[in-house]
Motif scaffolding. Structure first.
Motif, mmCIF file in Angstrom:
data_model
loop_
_atom_site.group_PDB
_atom_site.id
_atom_site.type_symbol
_atom_site.label_atom_id
_atom_site.label_comp_id
_atom_site.label_asym_id
_atom_site.label_seq_id
_atom_site.Cartn_x
_atom_site.Cartn_y
_atom_site.Cartn_z
ATOM 1 N N GLU A 1 0.853 -1.180 0.000
ATOM 2 C CA GLU A 1 0.000 0.000 0.000
ATOM 3 C C GLU A 1 0.896 1.239 0.000
ATOM 4 O OE1 GLU A 1 -3.181 -0.029 -0.342
ATOM 5 O OE2 GLU A 1 -3.602 -2.166 0.036
ATOM 6 N N ILE A 2 0.381 2.338 -0.544
ATOM 7 C CA ILE A 2 1.122 3.596 -0.577
ATOM 8 C C ILE A 2 0.329 4.669 0.161
ATOM 9 C CG2 ILE A 2 2.126 5.402 -2.029
ATOM 10 C CD1 ILE A 2 2.484 3.391 -4.250
ATOM 11 N N ALA A 3 0.972 5.310 1.123
ATOM 12 C CA ALA A 3 0.398 6.473 1.792
ATOM 13 C C ALA A 3 0.986 7.712 1.136
ATOM 14 C CB ALA A 3 0.734 6.451 3.282
ATOM 15 N N ARG A 4 0.150 8.505 0.491
ATOM 16 C CA ARG A 4 0.616 9.670 -0.260
ATOM 17 C C ARG A 4 0.484 10.934 0.578
ATOM 18 N NH1 ARG A 4 -1.510 6.052 -3.843
ATOM 19 N NH2 ARG A 4 -0.164 5.571 -5.634
ATOM 20 N N THR A 5 1.543 11.728 0.556
ATOM 21 C CA THR A 5 1.621 12.928 1.375
ATOM 22 C C THR A 5 0.991 14.113 0.664
ATOM 23 O OG1 THR A 5 3.673 12.124 2.376
ATOM 24 C CG2 THR A 5 3.222 14.479 2.564
ATOM 25 N N GLN A 6 0.188 14.862 1.386
ATOM 26 C CA GLN A 6 -0.410 16.067 0.829
ATOM 27 C C GLN A 6 0.641 17.158 0.693
ATOM 28 O OE1 GLN A 6 -3.771 17.505 3.023
ATOM 29 N NE2 GLN A 6 -4.047 19.316 1.722
ATOM 30 N N ARG A 7 0.633 17.853 -0.446
ATOM 31 C CA ARG A 7 1.596 18.930 -0.677
ATOM 32 C C ARG A 7 1.261 20.131 0.203
ATOM 33 N NH1 ARG A 7 5.228 20.582 -4.485
ATOM 34 N NH2 ARG A 7 4.827 18.692 -5.713
ATOM 35 N N PRO A 8 2.252 20.639 0.946
ATOM 36 C CA PRO A 8 2.002 21.842 1.753
ATOM 37 C C PRO A 8 2.124 23.089 0.896
ATOM 38 C CG PRO A 8 4.250 21.107 2.076
ATOM 39 C CD PRO A 8 3.604 20.106 1.144
ATOM 40 N N PRO A 9 1.709 24.242 1.415
ATOM 41 C CA PRO A 9 1.930 25.490 0.683
ATOM 42 C C PRO A 9 3.413 25.808 0.601
ATOM 43 C CG PRO A 9 1.128 25.942 2.899
ATOM 44 C CD PRO A 9 1.007 24.454 2.696
ATOM 45 N N GLU A 10 3.804 26.564 -0.427
ATOM 46 C CA GLU A 10 5.201 26.946 -0.583
ATOM 47 C C GLU A 10 5.617 27.895 0.551
ATOM 48 O OE1 GLU A 10 7.487 25.841 -2.733
ATOM 49 O OE2 GLU A 10 5.946 24.422 -3.408
ATOM 50 N N LEU A 11 6.782 27.651 1.115
ATOM 51 C CA LEU A 11 7.325 28.472 2.197
ATOM 52 C C LEU A 11 8.683 29.013 1.780
ATOM 53 C CD1 LEU A 11 6.254 26.138 5.130
ATOM 54 C CD2 LEU A 11 5.150 28.262 4.421
ATOM 55 N N ARG A 12 9.203 29.954 2.541
ATOM 56 C CA ARG A 12 10.365 30.715 2.080
ATOM 57 C C ARG A 12 11.678 29.953 2.206
ATOM 58 N NH1 ARG A 12 10.466 36.674 4.433
ATOM 59 N NH2 ARG A 12 12.272 36.690 3.037
ATOM 60 N N THR A 13 11.800 29.039 3.165
ATOM 61 C CA THR A 13 13.076 28.357 3.386
ATOM 62 C C THR A 13 12.895 26.858 3.276
ATOM 63 O OG1 THR A 13 12.816 28.112 5.781
ATOM 64 C CG2 THR A 13 13.751 30.204 4.966
ATOM 65 N N TYR A 14 13.991 26.157 2.933
ATOM 66 C CA TYR A 14 13.959 24.699 2.900
ATOM 67 C C TYR A 14 13.602 24.130 4.266
ATOM 68 C CZ TYR A 14 16.139 24.316 -1.732
ATOM 69 O OH TYR A 14 16.405 24.374 -3.078
ATOM 70 N N ALA A 15 14.158 24.708 5.321
ATOM 71 C CA ALA A 15 13.916 24.181 6.659
ATOM 72 C C ALA A 15 12.433 24.225 7.008
ATOM 73 C CB ALA A 15 14.740 24.960 7.685
ATOM 74 N N ALA A 16 11.778 25.345 6.709
ATOM 75 C CA ALA A 16 10.346 25.470 7.000
ATOM 76 C C ALA A 16 9.513 24.585 6.082
ATOM 77 C CB ALA A 16 9.913 26.921 6.866
ATOM 78 N N LEU A 17 9.854 24.567 4.803
ATOM 79 C CA LEU A 17 9.093 23.772 3.847
ATOM 80 C C LEU A 17 9.183 22.291 4.181
ATOM 81 C CD1 LEU A 17 7.399 23.623 1.285
ATOM 82 C CD2 LEU A 17 9.530 23.577 -0.034
ATOM 83 N N GLU A 18 10.373 21.826 4.536
ATOM 84 C CA GLU A 18 10.525 20.402 4.818
ATOM 85 C C GLU A 18 9.889 20.009 6.149
ATOM 86 O OE1 GLU A 18 14.674 19.700 4.037
ATOM 87 O OE2 GLU A 18 14.297 19.643 1.877
ATOM 88 N N LEU A 19 9.778 20.947 7.070
ATOM 89 C CA LEU A 19 9.005 20.672 8.281
ATOM 90 C C LEU A 19 7.534 20.460 7.926
ATOM 91 C CD1 LEU A 19 8.692 20.410 11.325
ATOM 92 C CD2 LEU A 19 8.524 22.915 11.448
ATOM 93 N N ALA A 20 7.013 21.300 7.044
ATOM 94 C CA ALA A 20 5.622 21.142 6.617
ATOM 95 C C ALA A 20 5.413 19.811 5.892
ATOM 96 C CB ALA A 20 5.212 22.311 5.716
ATOM 97 N N TRP A 21 6.345 19.450 4.999
ATOM 98 C CA TRP A 21 6.264 18.156 4.325
ATOM 99 C C TRP A 21 6.314 17.005 5.331
ATOM 100 C CZ3 TRP A 21 4.719 16.657 -0.251
ATOM 101 C CH2 TRP A 21 4.851 17.484 -1.374
ATOM 102 N N ALA A 22 7.235 17.095 6.298
ATOM 103 C CA ALA A 22 7.399 16.020 7.276
ATOM 104 C C ALA A 22 6.154 15.842 8.137
ATOM 105 C CB ALA A 22 8.624 16.286 8.148
ATOM 106 N N LEU A 23 5.519 16.948 8.517
ATOM 107 C CA LEU A 23 4.285 16.870 9.300
ATOM 108 C C LEU A 23 3.167 16.225 8.483
ATOM 109 C CD1 LEU A 23 4.403 20.366 11.034
ATOM 110 C CD2 LEU A 23 4.452 18.145 12.210
ATOM 111 N N ASN A 24 3.056 16.582 7.218
ATOM 112 C CA ASN A 24 2.035 15.978 6.370
ATOM 113 C C ASN A 24 2.305 14.500 6.131
ATOM 114 O OD1 ASN A 24 0.772 18.415 6.259
ATOM 115 N ND2 ASN A 24 1.105 18.785 4.076
ATOM 116 N N ALA A 25 3.591 14.134 5.990
ATOM 117 C CA ALA A 25 3.936 12.725 5.823
ATOM 118 C C ALA A 25 3.579 11.934 7.082
ATOM 119 C CB ALA A 25 5.424 12.586 5.525
#
Length: 341
Positions: free
Chosen positions: A36-60
């Motif tokens: 099975e595959i759990a697909r992560t919802q795309r977060p809104p674009e953020l200004r820094t990699y650190a912030a964006l990847e935190l949003a991705w990690a939370l959604n994952a």
């Protein structure tokens, strides 16, 4: 509902990552696993990699929690370091490149230390390449290297396009370097096709590449070759362009894997590239096939005017270990037994 053998927590931030996850799931299924595959919802674009990847990690994490509750998998495989950073349960980690390699300085201020703990605690690492594993922090779990499958996309076609590059991420892929090289190397009647970028955005990169590129290459004067921007096109159309191209040219500032280069070799292109940092799975193949075509000069003329005899056949042999049948053997014989003993 039957219990899953393997749950893939897919970050899927790009089309390439989504395709890679689908390929791995299909290979595991061919080996007999229920996947099975759990697909992560795309977060809104953020200004820094650190912030964006935190949003991705939370959604994952949210996607993983829901899928684990639904499928009660025997094993969890997080596809990408970011997907694993906040994972709710231990699991194997699949990645092209670790944050330790591609998130220097402030870009990876929180990702790198969390990644180090995750890589140490994971039951298994599943890097795309040996180079990706070498960049991973230590101590770390044991590993099974599983490339992303690459196959020829169809029968050979007439090579009526001089050169092709992929420009969907122009800064990372060094499009300015490619355009400047084409300004030096292109001749009247020859065309460089830039896939993945439209003409409006491409004009800015022609200017960035310098006056010669904006003039002779851009078609506003001069005697050099021309450039055509395709914009984003369906994958089958892109692979058809590869089959028609004599040369694939790229100058990445860093290459975490290089699927486009491997596909180019599989479809019979000569690969002209710089010796970029990063795992870059195609780079040792390019060196072995023709070292003249590897370097910052991006010697497209050598590829067009003096190609090494038998290059395409040797390239096909070089990418054979990346073929679907070869990857299926690794998955069935090495990966699945480690994931689900």
């Amino acid at each position: 509902m039957a219990r899953a053998d393997v749950l893939i927590v897919s970050l899927g931030g790009t089309a390439g990552l989504r395709e890679a996850d689908e390929e791995l799931a299909a290979s595991l299924r061919r080996a007999g696993a229920r996947v099975e595959i759990a697909r992560t919802q795309r977060p809104p674009e953020l200004r820094t990699y650190a912030a964006l990847e935190l949003a991705w990690a939370l959604n994952a994490r949210r996607a993983a929690v829901q899928a684990i509750r639904e499928h009660t998998p025997r094993a969890v495989l997080y596809s990408s370091t970011t997907a694993a950073l906040l994972g709710p349960v231990p699991g194997a980690i699949r990645f092209d490149a670790p944050a330790a390699g591609n998130r220097p300085g402030r870009h990876g201020i929180w990702q790198r230390p969390v990644e180090a703990r995750r890589f140490n605690a994971a039951p298994l690492l599943v890097p795309w390449s040996e180079g990706g594993l070498e960049e991973a922090p230590t101590p770390r779990a044991g590993a099974v290297i599983v490339p992303v499958p690459v196959e020829p996309s169809g029968p050979p076609e007439v090579k009526d396009i001089a050169a092709l590059t992929y420009g969907a991420n122009p800064e990372k892929k060094g499009l300015d370097r490619v355009l400047a090289a084409w300004a030096r190397n292109g001749r009247a009647g020859e065309e460089l096709v830039v896939a993945g970028l439209d003409a409006a955005a491409g004009g800015e990169w022609l200017e960035r590449a310098g006056g010669a590129a904006a003039g002779a290459v851009g078609g506003t004067g001069g005697t050099g070759g021309t450039v055509r921007f395709t914009g984003m096109i369906p994958r089958d159309e892109y692979r058809a362009l590869l089959r028609r191209a004599r040369v694939f040219v790229t100058a990445p500032r860093r290459e975490d894997y290089g699927i486009a280069q491997l596909e180019a070799l599989a479809d019979g292109c000569l690969l002209v590239t710089n010796a970029a940092a990063g795992p870059y799975a195609a780079l040792p193949l390019a060196w072995a096939l023709d070292p003249r075509l590897v370097g910052d000069a991006l010697d497209v003329r050598a590829a067009l005017d003096d190609p090494v005899p038998g290059y395409a056949a040797r390239a096909a042999a070089a990418v054979a270990p990346f073929g679907r049948a070869a990857v299926d053997r690794v998955v069935a014989e090495a990966l699945l037994p480690r994931l689900v003993p």
